[in-house]
Design an enzyme around this catalytic site. Sequence first.
Site, PDB file in Angstrom:
ATOM      1  N   HIS A  18      -6.627  63.324   4.536  1.00 41.19           N
ATOM      2  CA  HIS A  18      -5.587  64.227   4.013  1.00 41.19           C
ATOM      3  C   HIS A  18      -4.882  63.611   2.793  1.00 41.19           C
ATOM      4  CE1 HIS A  18      -2.411  67.356   4.437  1.00 41.19           C
ATOM      5  NE2 HIS A  18      -1.652  66.399   3.913  1.00 41.19           N
ATOM      6  N   GLU A  19      -4.424  62.375   2.947  1.00 46.10           N
ATOM      7  CA  GLU A  19      -3.683  61.742   1.857  1.00 46.10           C
ATOM      8  C   GLU A  19      -4.590  61.418   0.670  1.00 46.10           C
ATOM      9  OE1 GLU A  19      -0.622  61.895   1.909  1.00 46.10           O
ATOM     10  OE2 GLU A  19      -0.287  62.298   4.022  1.00 46.10           O
ATOM     11  N   HIS A  22      -4.678  64.333  -1.640  1.00 45.76           N
ATOM     12  CA  HIS A  22      -3.512  64.348  -2.539  1.00 45.76           C
ATOM     13  C   HIS A  22      -3.682  63.320  -3.658  1.00 45.76           C
ATOM     14  CE1 HIS A  22      -1.239  67.157  -0.186  1.00 45.76           C
ATOM     15  NE2 HIS A  22      -1.084  66.364   0.851  1.00 45.76           N
TER      16      HIS A  22
END
Length: 433
Positions: A18-19, A22
């Site tokens: 997920h990170e 980003h």
Amino acid sequence: MVGILSFIVVFGVLVTVHEFGHLYFAKRAGIYCPEFAIGMGPKLFSYTHKDTLYTIRLLPVGGYVRMASADMEVNPLNKGMSITLKLNDSNEVTHVILDDKHNFTDIEQVEVVDNDFVRNMTLTANRYSDNEVVTYKIAKTAYLVENGQLERIPSYNERFESKTPWQRFLTLFAGPLFNFLLAFVLFIFLAYVVGKTVDEPIVGEVNENSPAEEAGIERGDEITAVNGHEVNDWTSMTTTIAQNADEENPLTFTVANNGEVREVDITPTIEETETPTGEVEKRLIIGVRQMMAEPKNIFEPILWGTERMIEVSTMLLTLLGQLFLSIFQGEFTFDMLNGPVGIYKVTESVAQLGIISLIAFTAMISVNLGVMNLLPIPALDGGRILFVLYEAIFRKPVNKTVAMNIQIAGVLFVLMIMILVTWNDIKVFFLGG
């Protein structure tokens, strides 16, 4: 121990993916990212690569990518604060030193009057050496020095708010997107490794010492009726068994195989399963498993993985809709949610079923994480995306004070929900509540 390790690995993979989504799109947009962190709390490990500090932290309950943004930063300088400056030959500030853990020479002691590290990149300070107020320019490459650590001061063009709405949207959406991509890859992997369950009521495996084995049921047998009730798929077969069975009277199964049809009587037995909440669920079974279809070509698992991805996403959205509906119907309870403690207990149970079950569970949780992060709650990615969409539509950003208040309210709301859910999990799983 297996449960703890499984939880750390599953949660770590989900958060990292997920990170990283980003981080990847933030860097592509030219946004400065001082830190990429997995976990919270004290640092266990850190490594600097291309201007970003990568850290693993003690508590495996989340992660973050810290991006340069005036909305997300706390100004470390206050008016009247005594600091030390290191200047270059052009009298520009190269280091703003906030501690005494350094070995810089030829430094200037000053008192902060004002600073603008966002647009104008200036620092106005009262110089102790001659009591003169001076406005310094921040050098193109300058650092904050605090607790012995250097962190570069980004220019305005490296900040999140300087980017186009499309770049900001991609950066925010990338986290959930990468969770969906992870789930997609895992579902395809499972389709390649174990195939796909067939819907027809065809026996794929017979459990040892089960009622089905004692009755002579074999792999490949197709059950066409139970007690005279025709069954067309596996779900209708198990439903018919549950509706008609008891522990004392046998059921009559009509079984077809290789053109032959026979009838066999089977008395189901009770299977007891302990749920993550400690409760024991009982169900009547005959001891058979579904047939798994093997792919006919290398592309079929991709189709199966896609179908599974859509199926799970649809199921989660349906459950989410039912959850919101339950709030207005007065039927909502925190037992309907799981926090980190609840997810740990479920992970522990799934890990006991083997690596294939754990991978399938990871895929489902990854879809869940992607969907939940897209909810329009200000503290989540979905809430921040709403601000970007507002700016793209109305050609102006949301009022800064209003946006800040909404963000704070969103953070408090999420924190409150997390505390209540976690407390409910502790009561259910550890206090027997």
